[in-house]
Design a protein around this motif. Sequence first.
Motif, short mmCIF file in Angstrom:
data_model
loop_
_atom_site.label_atom_id
_atom_site.label_comp_id
_atom_site.label_asym_id
_atom_site.label_seq_id
_atom_site.Cartn_x
_atom_site.Cartn_y
_atom_site.Cartn_z
N LEU A 12 38.45 6.10 14.38
CA LEU A 12 38.38 6.95 13.19
C LEU A 12 37.04 7.69 13.19
O LEU A 12 36.04 7.18 13.70
N GLU A 13 37.06 8.88 12.60
CA GLU A 13 35.82 9.64 12.47
C GLU A 13 34.92 8.96 11.44
O GLU A 13 33.77 8.67 11.70
N LYS A 14 35.49 8.76 10.25
CA LYS A 14 34.71 8.27 9.11
C LYS A 14 35.59 7.36 8.27
O LYS A 14 36.77 7.66 8.06
N VAL A 15 35.02 6.26 7.78
CA VAL A 15 35.78 5.35 6.92
C VAL A 15 34.80 4.69 5.96
O VAL A 15 33.58 4.74 6.19
N ASP A 16 35.30 4.09 4.88
CA ASP A 16 34.38 3.39 3.99
C ASP A 16 33.71 2.25 4.75
O ASP A 16 32.48 2.17 4.84
N SER A 17 34.53 1.37 5.30
CA SER A 17 34.02 0.24 6.08
C SER A 17 35.13 -0.15 7.06
O SER A 17 36.29 -0.24 6.66
N GLY A 44 29.38 0.79 4.55
CA GLY A 44 29.30 -0.32 5.49
C GLY A 44 28.72 -1.55 4.79
O GLY A 44 27.81 -1.44 3.98
N ARG A 45 29.30 -2.69 5.09
CA ARG A 45 28.89 -3.92 4.40
C ARG A 45 28.22 -4.90 5.37
O ARG A 45 28.68 -5.08 6.49
N GLY A 46 27.12 -5.50 4.89
CA GLY A 46 26.44 -6.53 5.67
C GLY A 46 26.69 -7.90 5.05
O GLY A 46 27.47 -8.03 4.11
N THR A 53 23.75 0.23 6.53
CA THR A 53 23.62 1.69 6.65
C THR A 53 24.26 2.13 7.97
O THR A 53 23.95 1.56 9.03
N SER A 54 25.15 3.13 7.89
CA SER A 54 26.00 3.41 9.06
C SER A 54 26.08 4.89 9.41
O SER A 54 27.13 5.52 9.32
N VAL A 134 36.68 -9.79 12.38
CA VAL A 134 35.33 -9.92 12.93
C VAL A 134 34.73 -8.52 12.97
O VAL A 134 35.16 -7.68 13.77
N GLY A 135 33.80 -8.25 12.07
CA GLY A 135 33.18 -6.92 11.99
C GLY A 135 31.82 -6.94 12.66
O GLY A 135 31.02 -7.85 12.45
N ILE A 136 31.57 -5.92 13.47
CA ILE A 136 30.33 -5.88 14.25
C ILE A 136 29.66 -4.51 14.12
O ILE A 136 30.30 -3.47 14.27
#
Length: 250
Positions: A12-17, A44-46, A53-54, A134-136
């Motif tokens: 994807l080009e751009k997404v919320d998260s 983006g969520r940590g 920040t993404s 699993v988000g990286i």
Amino acid sequence: MRLPPGFNLVSLEKVDSTNSEARRRAEMGASAGTIVQALEQTRGRGSRGRQWTSPKGNLYFSIILNPNCSISKCLEFTFITSVAMCDALAAKVSPMTEVSVKWPNDVLINRRKVSGILLESANNPNGLLKWLIVGIGLNVVSFPKNTEYPATSLEFEGTMDSVRDNTLELFLRHFKRWIDVWENEGFSSIRQEWLSRAIGLGQQVRVKISENQYEGKFIDLGSDGSLILEIASGETVSVLTGDVFPLDVT
Ligand code: BTN
């Protein structure tokens, strides 16, 4: 890009998260092995509710998995993932560059954070996982300057071969390999591998949990993924969440 068998990529080009998008897709029945990658995230969520920040240029992706295990065991994927990322990055940097892991979910280059991992899951009524995400995030060209623990990027550390696609493929190959080890040998092997790459082992560390801070010697990783500290009284305490700051310089 040649993905290892069992993975398919949604770019994807751009997404919320990418984690949020992967959750939505998992709920709609997307298969295990689906990877949602975006060039940019707007929300983006940590870990522990923080923002990730993404901007464009870094790597953001989330993998949908469906391991046949209980929710309590899915924490083990934090360690599988950080060992895999550590190995992928070690293959890209010069032999003099230190790549390590920091409890619970950070990957470091030269002791600065280059990658973070965010796990999210839902379970079925039978207690087994419905899905695991699993988000990286990997800092390829930029990194935040105002973090409590210092950050870095592949480019800043002089890793010239910072091609995003190649890193994702490299990571996935190591990830698959370490999942196989986990399936065949259990968490004890992953635990040993993680410990061999960990900074701060045997040293004094400060652990921050919300407003509280604890100091002690980091002596082990528990079989449940907890950080085991020996505190001043000689007692052993087991910490399940928090941010670690090594106090000794080696
Ligand atoms: C951390 O705080 O160290 C975890 C950071 C995880 C960030 C990644 S970027 C891709 C995925 N999508 C998100 O919103 N977060 C994770």
